[in-house]
Design a protein around this motif. Structure first.
Motif, short mmCIF file in Angstrom:
data_model
loop_
_atom_site.label_atom_id
_atom_site.label_comp_id
_atom_site.label_asym_id
_atom_site.label_seq_id
_atom_site.Cartn_x
_atom_site.Cartn_y
_atom_site.Cartn_z
N TYR A 35 0.81 -1.27 -0.27
CA TYR A 35 -0.09 -0.06 -0.13
C TYR A 35 1.48 0.93 0.00
N GLN A 36 0.38 2.20 -0.36
CA GLN A 36 1.33 3.53 -0.34
C GLN A 36 -0.05 4.45 -0.04
N GLN A 37 0.83 5.15 0.72
CA GLN A 37 -0.27 6.42 1.97
C GLN A 37 0.85 7.21 1.87
N ALA A 38 -0.10 8.46 0.60
CA ALA A 38 0.08 9.90 0.71
C ALA A 38 0.25 10.66 1.93
N LEU A 39 1.14 11.56 2.11
CA LEU A 39 1.16 12.29 3.47
C LEU A 39 -0.34 13.15 3.94
N GLY A 40 -1.07 12.88 4.67
CA GLY A 40 -2.66 13.21 5.04
C GLY A 40 -3.37 12.67 3.82
N GLN A 41 -3.15 11.40 4.17
CA GLN A 41 -4.79 10.66 3.16
C GLN A 41 -4.12 8.90 3.73
N GLY A 42 -5.63 8.13 3.20
CA GLY A 42 -5.44 6.95 3.07
C GLY A 42 -4.73 5.41 2.78
N PRO A 43 -4.60 5.14 2.77
CA PRO A 43 -3.78 3.94 1.99
C PRO A 43 -4.17 3.65 0.75
N LEU B 9 -13.19 14.70 8.91
CA LEU B 9 -11.71 14.61 8.65
C LEU B 9 -11.14 14.86 9.68
N PHE B 10 -11.35 15.73 10.92
CA PHE B 10 -10.85 16.51 11.68
C PHE B 10 -11.92 16.59 12.69
N LEU B 11 -11.36 16.46 13.81
CA LEU B 11 -12.28 16.12 15.46
C LEU B 11 -11.32 16.90 16.49
N SER B 12 -11.47 17.94 17.00
CA SER B 12 -11.35 18.18 18.18
C SER B 12 -12.20 18.58 19.30
N MET B 13 -11.76 17.66 20.62
CA MET B 13 -12.98 17.37 21.42
C MET B 13 -12.08 17.67 22.28
N GLN B 14 -12.74 17.88 23.75
CA GLN B 14 -12.22 17.29 25.15
C GLN B 14 -12.40 17.00 25.38
N GLU B 15 -11.45 16.38 26.32
CA GLU B 15 -11.63 15.36 27.23
C GLU B 15 -12.81 15.25 28.34
N GLY B 16 -12.95 13.65 28.17
CA GLY B 16 -14.36 13.81 28.91
C GLY B 16 -15.42 13.44 27.97
N LYS B 17 -15.74 14.25 27.00
CA LYS B 17 -17.03 14.17 25.70
C LYS B 17 -16.27 12.53 25.15
N VAL B 80 -10.10 10.51 26.29
CA VAL B 80 -8.83 10.61 26.84
C VAL B 80 -7.75 10.95 26.35
N HIS B 81 -6.71 11.67 26.88
CA HIS B 81 -6.54 12.55 25.58
C HIS B 81 -4.83 11.22 24.66
N ASP B 82 -4.55 9.53 25.76
CA ASP B 82 -4.21 8.98 24.91
C ASP B 82 -5.11 8.46 23.69
N LEU B 83 -6.13 8.90 23.76
CA LEU B 83 -7.04 8.59 21.81
C LEU B 83 -6.65 9.54 20.90
N SER B 84 -6.02 10.60 21.20
CA SER B 84 -5.90 11.38 20.02
C SER B 84 -4.43 10.48 19.08
N ALA B 85 -5.40 10.48 17.62
CA ALA B 85 -4.52 9.68 16.24
C ALA B 85 -5.61 9.42 15.30
N THR B 86 -5.43 9.67 14.46
CA THR B 86 -5.83 9.34 12.45
C THR B 86 -6.58 8.24 12.93
N TYR B 87 -7.62 7.49 12.83
CA TYR B 87 -8.25 6.63 12.32
C TYR B 87 -9.21 6.39 11.04
N ARG B 108 -8.53 12.57 11.76
CA ARG B 108 -7.94 12.97 12.82
C ARG B 108 -8.29 13.69 13.82
N LEU B 109 -8.03 12.71 14.96
CA LEU B 109 -8.55 12.86 16.42
C LEU B 109 -8.56 13.41 16.93
N THR B 110 -8.33 15.01 17.73
CA THR B 110 -7.27 15.58 19.04
C THR B 110 -8.07 15.70 20.13
#
Lengths: 113, 113
Positions: A35-43, B9-17, B80-87, B108-110
């Motif tokens: 798989y190729q994953q460009a920056l900010g995209q899905g694989p 595509l982007f999600l910024s949420m507070q802890e506990g929500k 919680v903060h540890d869940l910050s990642a891209t899904y 992208r979850l923050t």
């Protein structure tokens, strides 16, 4: 039990050059996908190898080619590199039998300058 | 051609929500995956959903699949903060588990303290 391994971790190449990335599948797995994953995209699926043959192919040009060895390890070759080939290249392995999940390797970060 | 769309595509949420990520796909499939990706890292498998109505939970994450609506959701409880990642969600159109995966665009979850 080692999981999927890839080498190298990082690579910097110049436009027009050729590159080879390597993947060793998880023990017991005989099918390898790239798989190729460009920056900010899905694989995006490049191709899959089984029994040393290309089994499936995604929408990638012929500059992308592959190989699988009898021990199931695989190589991804990219010729005539373009700036747009800069990406994280992920290898995934699975058994050929249905019902098994693919396991992803750590990836190779390719930068084309 | 199978299309997989995620929102937001982007999600910024507070802890506990609590919040939900949605994954819509365009072609019938009985096998859907959710992955987590940390910056510069590979994909970590979270859930495999294999049939209509499937629900799986792990810690603060719960995933569900509605094959008739071609919709999967990833619900986050008391973030919680540890869940910050891209899904990413990914669909295996063939449904066999070892075939080509088509990925969504990622969310992208923050998590903000």
């Amino acid at each position: 039990d080692a999981g999927v391994t890839q080498s190298p971790t990082h690579l910097i190449k110049t436009r027009g050059q050729q590159v080879t990335l390597r993947c060793s599948p998880k023990s017991g797995h005989d099918t390898v996908s790239w798989y190729q994953q460009a920056l900010g995209q899905g694989p995006q699926f490049i191709f899959q190898y089984y029994e040393e043959e290309e089994r499936q192919r995604g929408n990638f040009p012929d500059r992308f080619s592959g190989h699988q060895s009898p021990n199931y390890s695989s190589e991804l070759n990219v010729n005539a590199l373009l700036l747009g080939d800069s990406a994280l290249y992920l290898c995934a392995s699975s058994p050929i039998e249905r019902g098994h999940e693919q396991y992803f390797g750590p990836g190779t970060r390719l930068t084309v300058t | 051609e199978l299309k997989v769309e995620q929102n937001p595509l982007f999600l910024s949420m507070q802890e506990g929500k609590n919040y939900t990520i949605y994954c819509n796909y365009s072609t019938t499939s009985d096998r859907l995956y959710w992955y987590r990706q940390d910056p510069g890292k590979s994909l970590e498998s979270l859930f495999v959903l294999l049939s209509n109505g499937a629900v799986k939970q792990e810690g603060r994450l719960m995933a569900s699949l509605d094959t008739k609506a071609r919709l999967s959701t990833l619900h986050i409880t008391a973030a919680v903060h540890d869940l910050s990642a891209t899904y990413f969600c990914a669909v295996d159109m063939a449904g066999f588990g070892n075939e080509k995966l088509t990925f969504g665009t990622g969310t992208r979850l923050t998590i903000i303290p």
